[in-house]
Design a protein around this motif. Sequence first.
Motif, PDB file in Angstrom:
ATOM      1  N   ILE A 269       0.876  -1.165   0.000  1.00 57.37           N
ATOM      2  CA  ILE A 269       0.000   0.000   0.000  1.00 57.37           C
ATOM      3  C   ILE A 269       0.914   1.216   0.000  1.00 57.37           C
ATOM      4  N   TYR A 270       0.793   2.045  -1.022  1.00 57.64           N
ATOM      5  CA  TYR A 270       1.702   3.174  -1.202  1.00 57.64           C
ATOM      6  C   TYR A 270       0.983   4.507  -1.088  1.00 57.64           C
ATOM      7  N   ALA A 271       1.664   5.463  -0.479  1.00 59.73           N
ATOM      8  CA  ALA A 271       1.252   6.865  -0.457  1.00 59.73           C
ATOM      9  C   ALA A 271       2.492   7.667  -0.811  1.00 59.73           C
ATOM     10  N   ALA A 272       2.367   8.503  -1.820  1.00 62.32           N
ATOM     11  CA  ALA A 272       3.499   9.336  -2.254  1.00 62.32           C
ATOM     12  C   ALA A 272       4.753   8.491  -2.480  1.00 62.32           C
ATOM     13  N   ASP A 273       4.611   7.397  -3.201  1.00 64.20           N
ATOM     14  CA  ASP A 273       5.711   6.502  -3.571  1.00 64.20           C
ATOM     15  C   ASP A 273       6.428   5.847  -2.390  1.00 64.20           C
ATOM     16  N   LYS A 274       5.795   5.840  -1.217  1.00 59.97           N
ATOM     17  CA  LYS A 274       6.367   5.174  -0.044  1.00 59.97           C
ATOM     18  C   LYS A 274       5.397   4.071   0.386  1.00 59.97           C
ATOM     19  N   MET A 275       5.941   2.870   0.648  1.00 61.83           N
ATOM     20  CA  MET A 275       5.092   1.800   1.148  1.00 61.83           C
ATOM     21  C   MET A 275       4.696   2.128   2.583  1.00 61.83           C
ATOM     22  N   VAL A 276       3.386   2.256   2.794  1.00 64.31           N
ATOM     23  CA  VAL A 276       2.866   2.575   4.125  1.00 64.31           C
ATOM     24  C   VAL A 276       2.109   1.394   4.729  1.00 64.31           C
ATOM     25  N   GLY A 277       1.910   0.339   3.923  1.00 64.25           N
ATOM     26  CA  GLY A 277       1.179  -0.814   4.427  1.00 64.25           C
ATOM     27  C   GLY A 277       1.247  -1.986   3.480  1.00 64.25           C
ATOM     28  N   TYR A 278       0.506  -3.011   3.830  1.00 64.29           N
ATOM     29  CA  TYR A 278       0.535  -4.284   3.108  1.00 64.29           C
ATOM     30  C   TYR A 278      -0.849  -4.936   3.226  1.00 64.29           C
ATOM     31  N   VAL A 279      -1.239  -5.646   2.176  1.00 65.35           N
ATOM     32  CA  VAL A 279      -2.480  -6.418   2.190  1.00 65.35           C
ATOM     33  C   VAL A 279      -2.364  -7.535   1.154  1.00 65.35           C
ATOM     34  N   MET A 280      -3.074  -8.636   1.402  1.00 63.15           N
ATOM     35  CA  MET A 280      -3.078  -9.738   0.429  1.00 63.15           C
ATOM     36  C   MET A 280      -4.515 -10.127   0.115  1.00 63.15           C
ATOM     37  N   VAL A 281      -4.765 -10.384  -1.163  1.00 65.40           N
ATOM     38  CA  VAL A 281      -6.047 -10.905  -1.632  1.00 65.40           C
ATOM     39  C   VAL A 281      -5.823 -12.353  -2.040  1.00 65.40           C
ATOM     40  N   ILE A 282      -6.685 -13.235  -1.553  1.00 67.24           N
ATOM     41  CA  ILE A 282      -6.590 -14.647  -1.910  1.00 67.24           C
ATOM     42  C   ILE A 282      -7.960 -15.136  -2.345  1.00 67.24           C
ATOM     43  N   TYR A 283      -7.982 -16.025  -3.316  1.00 67.15           N
ATOM     44  CA  TYR A 283      -9.233 -16.597  -3.819  1.00 67.15           C
ATOM     45  C   TYR A 283      -9.383 -18.007  -3.282  1.00 67.15           C
ATOM     46  N   ASP A 284     -10.499 -18.275  -2.655  1.00 61.67           N
ATOM     47  CA  ASP A 284     -10.800 -19.606  -2.128  1.00 61.67           C
ATOM     48  C   ASP A 284     -11.699 -20.319  -3.142  1.00 61.67           C
ATOM     49  N   TYR A 285     -11.111 -21.234  -3.899  1.00 65.78           N
ATOM     50  CA  TYR A 285     -11.841 -21.950  -4.942  1.00 65.78           C
ATOM     51  C   TYR A 285     -12.915 -22.870  -4.369  1.00 65.78           C
ATOM     52  N   ASP A 286     -12.768 -23.300  -3.129  1.00 69.42           N
ATOM     53  CA  ASP A 286     -13.713 -24.244  -2.537  1.00 69.42           C
ATOM     54  C   ASP A 286     -15.066 -23.611  -2.228  1.00 69.42           C
ATOM     55  N   ILE A 287     -15.097 -22.306  -1.922  1.00 64.30           N
ATOM     56  CA  ILE A 287     -16.354 -21.694  -1.463  1.00 64.30           C
ATOM     57  C   ILE A 287     -17.248 -21.232  -2.618  1.00 64.30           C
ATOM     58  N   PRO A 288     -16.918 -20.563  -3.637  1.00 60.79           N
ATOM     59  CA  PRO A 288     -15.773 -19.680  -3.918  1.00 60.79           C
ATOM     60  C   PRO A 288     -15.998 -18.274  -3.338  1.00 60.79           C
ATOM     61  N   GLU A 289     -14.884 -17.652  -2.943  1.00 56.12           N
ATOM     62  CA  GLU A 289     -14.936 -16.285  -2.435  1.00 56.12           C
ATOM     63  C   GLU A 289     -13.542 -15.678  -2.465  1.00 56.12           C
ATOM     64  N   TYR A 290     -13.511 -14.367  -2.408  1.00 52.18           N
ATOM     65  CA  TYR A 290     -12.261 -13.634  -2.246  1.00 52.18           C
ATOM     66  C   TYR A 290     -12.082 -13.324  -0.765  1.00 52.18           C
ATOM     67  N   ASP A 291     -10.869 -13.506  -0.286  1.00 53.66           N
ATOM     68  CA  ASP A 291     -10.552 -13.207   1.107  1.00 53.66           C
ATOM     69  C   ASP A 291      -9.484 -12.123   1.159  1.00 53.66           C
ATOM     70  N   ILE A 292      -9.613 -11.250   2.130  1.00 53.45           N
ATOM     71  CA  ILE A 292      -8.611 -10.217   2.378  1.00 53.45           C
ATOM     72  C   ILE A 292      -7.846 -10.647   3.621  1.00 53.45           C
ATOM     73  N   TRP A 293      -6.539 -10.797   3.475  1.00 53.72           N
ATOM     74  CA  TRP A 293      -5.685 -11.296   4.548  1.00 53.72           C
ATOM     75  C   TRP A 293      -4.634 -10.266   4.945  1.00 53.72           C
TER      76      TRP A 293
END
Length: 150
Positions: free
Chosen positions: A52-76
């Motif tokens: 996650i960037y603000a003004a070209d500096k990384m200020v955070g992190y997030v991951m998106v994963i897809y669960d094929y079994d449900i199916p759904e998108y998860d935010i981790w």
Amino acid sequence: MKMVELKAISEDNFIDAFNLKLAPGQEKFVSHPIRSLAQAYVYRNQCQPFGIYAADKMVGYVMVIYDYDIPEYDIWHMVIDESEQGHGYGGEALSKVIEYIKTKPFGDSNRVALTCNKDNSVAIKLYEKIGFSATGNEYDDEIELVMTVE
């Protein structure tokens, strides 16, 4: 509030993710990006980690994963560096993550889910403001929240 941008984690920026710091006490609420990136490697065919960037500096992190079994998108493992908290980056980044999910990069699903420590009232309030609702499902100290995207 500055605009944030999501940038895929790559060989050019993964060290910046490693250097993100959790605020004291937050380690019980979220995993550090180092652990998350290890999971991203294991699930590499169904996930995308972002800086996650603000003004070209990384200020955070997030991951998106897809669960094929449900199916759904998860935010981790969403985290904002302790020195960058309180600027609105989390809410803005979450909106960008939802925009990304709407493109259905891994599969067709309108369901987006995440879990949050039930004691993390700041995060729960943010998720509810964006449109997530608690399902009533609990996993250890975590509650599940979901939303539907079109």
